[in-house]
Design a protein around this motif. Structure first.
Motif, PDB file in Angstrom:
ATOM      1  N   ILE A   1       0.838  -1.209   0.000  1.00  0.00           N
ATOM      2  CA  ILE A   1       0.000   0.000   0.000  1.00  0.00           C
ATOM      3  C   ILE A   1       0.871   1.257   0.000  1.00  0.00           C
ATOM      4  O   ILE A   1       0.623   2.199  -0.758  1.00  0.00           O
ATOM      5  N   LEU A   2       1.918   1.276   0.831  1.00  0.00           N
ATOM      6  CA  LEU A   2       2.804   2.443   0.896  1.00  0.00           C
ATOM      7  C   LEU A   2       3.499   2.684  -0.432  1.00  0.00           C
ATOM      8  O   LEU A   2       3.507   3.805  -0.964  1.00  0.00           O
TER       9      LEU A   2
ATOM     10  N   TYR B   1       8.662   7.712  -1.336  1.00  0.00           N
ATOM     11  CA  TYR B   1       8.986   6.371  -1.823  1.00  0.00           C
ATOM     12  C   TYR B   1      10.466   6.165  -2.120  1.00  0.00           C
ATOM     13  O   TYR B   1      10.907   5.021  -2.284  1.00  0.00           O
TER      14      TYR B   1
ATOM     15  N   TYR C   1       2.915   1.366  -3.600  1.00  0.00           N
ATOM     16  CA  TYR C   1       2.062   1.580  -4.766  1.00  0.00           C
ATOM     17  C   TYR C   1       1.353   2.926  -4.716  1.00  0.00           C
ATOM     18  O   TYR C   1       1.232   3.606  -5.740  1.00  0.00           O
ATOM     19  N   SER C   2       0.868   3.329  -3.549  1.00  0.00           N
ATOM     20  CA  SER C   2       0.120   4.587  -3.464  1.00  0.00           C
ATOM     21  C   SER C   2       1.011   5.788  -3.777  1.00  0.00           C
ATOM     22  O   SER C   2       0.603   6.708  -4.504  1.00  0.00           O
ATOM     23  N   THR C   3       2.234   5.799  -3.239  1.00  0.00           N
ATOM     24  CA  THR C   3       3.116   6.945  -3.470  1.00  0.00           C
ATOM     25  C   THR C   3       3.635   6.991  -4.905  1.00  0.00           C
ATOM     26  O   THR C   3       3.718   8.060  -5.509  1.00  0.00           O
ATOM     27  N   THR C   4       3.980   5.828  -5.465  1.00  0.00           N
ATOM     28  CA  THR C   4       4.492   5.823  -6.841  1.00  0.00           C
ATOM     29  C   THR C   4       3.388   6.080  -7.850  1.00  0.00           C
ATOM     30  O   THR C   4       3.612   6.761  -8.859  1.00  0.00           O
ATOM     31  N   LEU C   5       2.196   5.551  -7.607  1.00  0.00           N
ATOM     32  CA  LEU C   5       1.087   5.796  -8.531  1.00  0.00           C
ATOM     33  C   LEU C   5       0.710   7.274  -8.557  1.00  0.00           C
ATOM     34  O   LEU C   5       0.368   7.814  -9.600  1.00  0.00           O
ATOM     35  N   PHE C   6       0.770   7.939  -7.399  1.00  0.00           N
ATOM     36  CA  PHE C   6       0.483   9.373  -7.366  1.00  0.00           C
ATOM     37  C   PHE C   6       1.446  10.133  -8.265  1.00  0.00           C
ATOM     38  O   PHE C   6       1.076  11.103  -8.930  1.00  0.00           O
TER      39      PHE C   6
END
Length: 325
Positions: free
Chosen positions: A254-255, A283, A257-262
């Motif tokens: 979650i940490l 990240y 994927y969420s930061t890189t996807l943003f």
């Protein structure tokens, strides 16, 4: 420092870029240097201890910890690609980086990021087999398969980076290219190119879709099946024990994927530099620091092995293979 430019066939060839980094007052630059230096050293120490603990404790010679050691090894290099140059820039007025240095940094950064995406998906598959097919787990997750999966993660990351670099490195940069970032990343480089970069953007988008979307689907499908299996366990204690074996990995997924996807899941022209620099710190600096802590807090076996390693009471590797299923 003024960017050095060569004239070739009536076109300028840039040999250096300027990394703008975090433009603040000198006193705050020194503070940032101290904070990021401590964070970098702690990240290296934590991940090194994880690797040593897994190597020295025979109880951790299992597929889950085998992949965890690869994740720790990956993140030691992941932060090393970025942090030393960033730390040097905090103490220097010369924010320049050579063209070759920039492309090398970008190549290794993309390699490690793509490898981590795929490795996290492989770790999710491992948890799926362990929880949903526990009786067949030793038969399925053999030493050979785990080694092949880990090698495949590194190979896919390396090939993805090589293909992206073929298109990005051949772009033409002119004038005084100032990269509004603290390291060489794809979107900032595409923004300072003075020629049509649509082909490079298309290749980058397609490969990012493959490397991000497919592993993400694997993670979601694995945890959907895991959740369904856990809910069928009759006892609350059994459900808690089953979920605890994958809680650490799910938190890290979650940490990361969420930061890189943003950062990467929007077009180049919508690239919000200042906000993305802050998220990039999460990240590239914070998440690698937190990952070992998350595994230690949630996993009693890792905590016990780390205590042995720190107090030099480890008895050395046990078992006949790299790990035993």
């Amino acid at each position: 420092m003024t960017t050095i430019i060569l004239e070739v066939d009536n076109r300028t060839v840039t040999t250096h870029f300027i990394l703008l980094g975090f433009p603040t007052r000198p006193a705050f630059q020194l503070l940032l240097f101290s904070v990021f230096l401590v964070t970098y050293l702690l990240t290296l120490l934590e991940n090194l201890l994880i690797i040593l603990a897994i190597h020295s404790d025979g109880q951790l010679h299992k597929p889950m910890y085998f992949f965890l050691s690869h994740l720790s090894f990956l993140e030691m290099w992941y932060v090393t690609v970025i942090s030393p140059n960033m730390l040097a820039d905090f103490l220097s007025h010369d924010k320049s980086i050579s063209f070759n240095g920039c492309m090398t940094q970008l190549h290794f950064f993309v390699t490690f990021v793509c490898t981590e995406y795929i490795l996290l998906a492989v770790m999710a598959l491992d948890r799926y087999v362990a929880i949903c097919n526990p009786l067949r787990y030793p038969v399925i997750m053999t030493n050979q398969l785990c080694g092949t999966l880990a090698g495949g993660c590194w190979f896919c990351g390396l090939m993805t980076a090589m293909i992206k670099m073929v298109f990005i490195a051949q772009l033409h940069y002119c004038g005084t290219p100032q990269i509004n970032h603290y390291f060489c990343d794809i979107s900032p480089l595409l923004n300072v190119s003075c020629e049509d970069s649509s082909q490079a953007e298309l290749v980058d988008f397609f490969l990012a879709l493959m490397v991000i979307a497919i592993p993400l689907c694997v993670v979601v499908a694995s945890y959907a099946a895991i959740l369904a299996t856990i809910l069928r366990i009759p006892s609350a204690q059994g459900r808690q024990k089953a979920f605890s074996t994958c809680a650490s990995h799910l938190t890290i997924v979650i940490l990361f994927y969420s930061t890189t996807l943003f950062t990467y899941a929007h077009p180049k022209l919508m690239y919000a530099y200042n906000s993305n620099k802050v998220v990039s710190v999460l990240y590239t600096v914070i998440v690698p620091l937190l990952n070992p802590i998350i595994y230690c807090l949630r996993n009693h076996d890792v905590k016990a092995a780390l205590r042995k390693t720190i107090h030099c009471r480890g008895s050395g590797p046990q078992g006949n293979g790299v790990f035993s299923s």
